[in-house]
Design an enzyme around this catalytic site. Structure first.
Site, short mmCIF file in Angstrom:
data_model
loop_
_atom_site.label_atom_id
_atom_site.label_comp_id
_atom_site.label_asym_id
_atom_site.label_seq_id
_atom_site.Cartn_x
_atom_site.Cartn_y
_atom_site.Cartn_z
N ASN A 107 -12.07 -8.11 6.02
CA ASN A 107 -11.01 -9.16 5.55
C ASN A 107 -11.54 -9.82 4.25
OD1 ASN A 107 -8.81 -10.64 5.52
ND2 ASN A 107 -9.20 -11.70 7.46
N PHE A 108 -10.70 -10.52 3.65
CA PHE A 108 -10.99 -11.35 2.51
C PHE A 108 -11.37 -10.69 1.34
CE2 PHE A 108 -11.54 -14.34 6.49
CZ PHE A 108 -10.53 -15.03 6.10
N LEU A 109 -10.91 -9.56 1.07
CA LEU A 109 -11.17 -8.71 -0.01
C LEU A 109 -10.38 -9.37 -1.16
CD1 LEU A 109 -12.02 -6.33 -1.79
CD2 LEU A 109 -9.97 -4.95 -1.07
N THR B 136 -6.35 -4.93 7.94
CA THR B 136 -4.79 -5.15 7.53
C THR B 136 -4.55 -4.96 6.02
OG1 THR B 136 -4.81 -7.36 8.03
CG2 THR B 136 -4.18 -5.87 9.90
N LEU C 10 -6.74 -12.04 11.22
CA LEU C 10 -6.54 -13.28 10.58
C LEU C 10 -6.17 -12.94 8.89
CD1 LEU C 10 -9.46 -15.20 12.05
CD2 LEU C 10 -7.00 -15.24 12.81
S1 MYA Z 1 -6.28 -7.23 2.40
C1 MYA Z 1 -6.22 -8.42 1.29
C2 MYA Z 1 -6.47 -7.83 0.04
N1 MYA Z 1 -6.35 -8.92 -1.03
C3 MYA Z 1 -5.49 -9.43 -1.97
O1 MYA Z 1 -4.47 -8.54 -1.93
C4 MYA Z 1 -5.86 -10.46 -2.67
C5 MYA Z 1 -5.29 -10.20 -4.03
N2 MYA Z 1 -5.62 -8.91 -4.82
C6 MYA Z 1 -6.85 -8.62 -5.23
O2 MYA Z 1 -8.02 -9.62 -4.80
C7 MYA Z 1 -7.19 -7.40 -5.69
O3 MYA Z 1 -5.69 -6.92 -6.14
C8 MYA Z 1 -7.63 -6.40 -4.69
C9 MYA Z 1 -7.74 -4.92 -5.33
C10 MYA Z 1 -9.10 -6.89 -4.35
C11 MYA Z 1 -6.96 -6.20 -3.26
N3 MYA Z 1 -7.36 -2.89 0.76
O4 MYA Z 1 -10.43 -2.72 -8.09
P1 MYA Z 1 -9.10 -2.03 -8.28
C12 MYA Z 1 -7.09 0.17 -3.67
C13 MYA Z 1 -7.83 -1.57 0.52
O5 MYA Z 1 -8.83 -1.23 -9.59
P2 MYA Z 1 -7.67 -4.30 -7.83
C14 MYA Z 1 -7.81 -7.16 2.98
O6 MYA Z 1 -8.65 -8.08 2.77
C15 MYA Z 1 -6.20 0.67 -4.28
O7 MYA Z 1 -5.38 1.45 -3.54
N4 MYA Z 1 -7.92 -0.74 -0.73
O8 MYA Z 1 -7.83 -2.71 -7.73
C16 MYA Z 1 -8.43 -5.99 3.82
C17 MYA Z 1 -7.08 1.69 -5.19
O9 MYA Z 1 -7.78 2.84 -4.49
P3 MYA Z 1 -6.95 4.04 -4.67
C18 MYA Z 1 -7.20 -1.52 -1.66
O10 MYA Z 1 -6.29 -4.71 -7.80
C19 MYA Z 1 -9.05 -5.13 2.90
C20 MYA Z 1 -8.26 0.74 -5.65
O11 MYA Z 1 -8.41 -0.42 -4.49
C21 MYA Z 1 -6.37 -2.69 -1.48
O12 MYA Z 1 -8.47 -4.97 -8.92
C22 MYA Z 1 -9.83 -3.98 3.62
C23 MYA Z 1 -7.79 0.10 -6.77
O13 MYA Z 1 -9.32 -0.63 -7.16
C24 MYA Z 1 -6.40 -3.48 -0.41
N5 MYA Z 1 -5.85 -4.56 0.05
O14 MYA Z 1 -8.39 -4.77 -6.43
C25 MYA Z 1 -10.50 -3.23 2.56
N6 MYA Z 1 -5.54 -3.09 -2.51
O15 MYA Z 1 -7.04 4.45 -6.17
C26 MYA Z 1 -10.88 -1.77 3.31
C27 MYA Z 1 -6.07 -2.08 -3.44
O16 MYA Z 1 -7.48 4.99 -3.80
C28 MYA Z 1 -11.94 -1.82 4.37
N7 MYA Z 1 -6.88 -1.12 -2.76
O17 MYA Z 1 -5.41 4.00 -4.33
C29 MYA Z 1 -12.25 -0.35 4.87
C30 MYA Z 1 -13.52 -0.35 5.77
C31 MYA Z 1 -14.68 -0.60 5.24
C32 MYA Z 1 -15.89 -0.78 6.27
C33 MYA Z 1 -15.92 0.59 7.02
C34 MYA Z 1 -17.26 0.44 8.04
C35 MYA Z 1 -17.49 1.48 8.87
#
Ligand code: MYA
Length: 434
Positions: free
Chosen positions: A182-184, A218, A434
């Site tokens: 969460n909180f990415l 989510t 959350l």
């Molecule tokens: S969901 C809440 C996400 N946060 C926000 O929406 C806040 C406002 N937005 C931002 O801060 C940025 O736009 C974020 C993207 C950081 C979201 N989940 O760096 P980029 C992919 C997963 O150039 P930016 C939450 O917190 C996108 O499809 N991936 O993009 C759950 C593309 O990949 P691809 C996402 O806009 C997080 C790539 O990132 C998301 O500067 C779960 C682009 O990167 C997203 N919400 O930064 C994370 N948004 O080319 C996954 C964009 O492939 C966890 N992208 O399409 C996975 C499990 C990990 C643990 C595993 C353990 C085994």
């Protein structure tokens, strides 16, 4: 207003290289490039350079029933998990955030308050409180190393954040130890520079170091591939304010006074034995909740420690109420909501929308409709502006009748490294993140 992003201590901005490597060639003459030329198929054609390289369900596999449910990749030996953090562009450094520290918590709070999730029209932005963040990030058995920040080396400004917490999640009959991610968040000035994939790979590495190989998360965006897609519903508690700030609109042929009357609630709750949950209720609530959640395909496997952490009331963070039978003193029903305000962007009169989010609810004796009506009454008494609920679990059974309206946003649920062989209906989900 709270948005003060245009300050002079801006993060370093010049890094534009792709950080997630060249796993896929952009010039693939695949179905994607073909599909791109067909009008209307644009969304199908969207490449996910990062997500296509990850052990998650891929769009091309949707409907392929030959793929087995369960882990997509087997765990690798711990000795093979990378010991060093992933490389960041030179100007930045990793930090582990001590959310107990008032100073650190304030930095995280400020980053999220100014840069976290907004609605499509950029009118509202989530404003998680510091107490909420501490609660959300320190459940039983949490790992401090999973609270990850990125700073600008020179100014020490926090510019990105991602977190994980451990959770036991049951999928059908199997309880899987997972990370809930969460909180990415990436600072607005550093967007679209492929920082998010590095953040995700780093949290994955740190989760792997604890010998955990699955995750749940989510997001409002569509990624490969949702296990379920849910919808938010909203129940107005303070309709005039919601209309004034543009959260809702006056319905056709409705006046403000008729609208206020429509959403009016009784002053006090109606269920006999309805009261706030207390510490001594933890065993009974755990029992009630475990029984209830067993009917859903995906749900948390809560024990008493989890229930104490997640459901014992915490002022301005989580509220829980239950029904204790006046005769037998048995705990028969339960409802809860968490508090997540949103900043109202650019409104002269209001800066905060106070929202309650339906959390876990259980009805065995009191009809769910009546229980949730009492939850609405409590939320109104506590001055919330709106009560939100997803269409998960049995929520559909009360949404329309209690005057919730559908929102425009969708919330997609995802699992990392775990395949489920059909897309779940929201009512098959017993999990609220959350
Ligand atoms: S969901 C809440 C996400 N946060 C926000 O929406 C806040 C406002 N937005 C931002 O801060 C940025 O736009 C974020 C993207 C950081 C979201 N989940 O760096 P980029 C992919 C997963 O150039 P930016 C939450 O917190 C996108 O499809 N991936 O993009 C759950 C593309 O990949 P691809 C996402 O806009 C997080 C790539 O990132 C998301 O500067 C779960 C682009 O990167 C997203 N919400 O930064 C994370 N948004 O080319 C996954 C964009 O492939 C966890 N992208 O399409 C996975 C499990 C990990 C643990 C595993 C353990 C085994």
């Amino acid at each position: 207003m709270v948005d003060n992003n245009s300050t002079s201590d801006s993060p370093a901005e010049s890094q534009t290289q792709n950080l997630d490597g060249d796993l896929h060639s952009e010039s693939d003459s695949s179905v994607y490039s073909l599909a791109r030329k067909v009008p209307g198929s644009l969304s199908l054609a969207k490449r996910h350079k990062f997500w296509e390289s990850q052990p998650v369900g891929q769009f091309k596999d949707l409907g392929d029933t030959s793929l087995l449910e369960g882990p997509i990749e087997a765990p690798t030996p711990l000795s093979e998990v990378k010991k060093e953090p992933y490389n960041l562009p030179n100007l930045y450094e990793w930090i582990t955030c001590d959310i107990d520290s008032e100073e650190m918590c304030a930095e995280v709070y400020n980053l999220l308050t100014n840069n976290y999730v907004e609605d499509d029209e950029n009118m509202f932005r989530f404003n998680y409180s510091k107490e909420f963040l501490r609660w959300a990030l320190r459940p039983p058995g949490f790992f401090r190393s999973w609270h990850i920040g990125v700073r600008v080396k020179s100014s020490k400004k926090l510019v990105a954040f991602i977190t994980g917490i451990p959770a036991r999640i049951r999928v059908r009959d199997t309880v899987v130890i997972m990370a809930e991610i969460n909180f990415l968040c990436v600072h607005k000035k550093l967007r679209s520079k492929r920082l998010a994939p590095v953040m995700i790979k780093e949290v994955t590495r740190r989760v792997h170091l604890e010998n955990i190989w699955q995750a749940a998360y989510t997001a409002g965006v569509v990624l490969p591939t949702p296990v379920s897609t849910c919808q938010y519903w909203h129940r107005s508690l303070h309709p005039k304010k919601l209309i004034d700030v543009g959260f809702s609109r006056l319905g056709p042929r409705m006046t403000m006074s008729r609208t206020i009357k429509l959403y009016k609630l009784p002053d006090s709750t109606s269920t006999l034995g309805f009261r706030k949950m207390e510490l001594h209720d933890v065993p009974a609530v755990t029992h009630l909740l475990r029984n209830y959640l067993s009917q859903f395909l995906v749900a948390p496997d809560f024990d008493e420690n989890d229930v104490e952490h997640w459901l014992l009331p915490k002022e301005n963070v989580v509220d829980s109420y239950l029904v204790e039978s006046p005769e037998t003193h048995e705990i028969t029903d339960f409802c809860s909501f968490y508090t997540l305000p949103s900043s109202i962007l650019g409104n002269q009169n209001y800066s905060t929308l106070k929202a309650a989010y339906s959390y876990y609810n259980v009805s065995t004796k009191t009809p769910l409709l009546q229980l949730m009506n009492d939850a609405l009454i409590i939320a109104k008494q506590k001055d919330y502006d709106v009560f939100n609920a997803l269409d998960v679990m049995q929520n559909e059974s009360f949404l329309k009748e209690l005057k919730f309206g559908p929102g425009d946003g969708k919330l997609h649920y995802y699992l990392y490294n775990y395949r489920i062989n059909h897309v779940l209906r929201p009512s098959e989900l017993g999990l609220v993140l959350l």
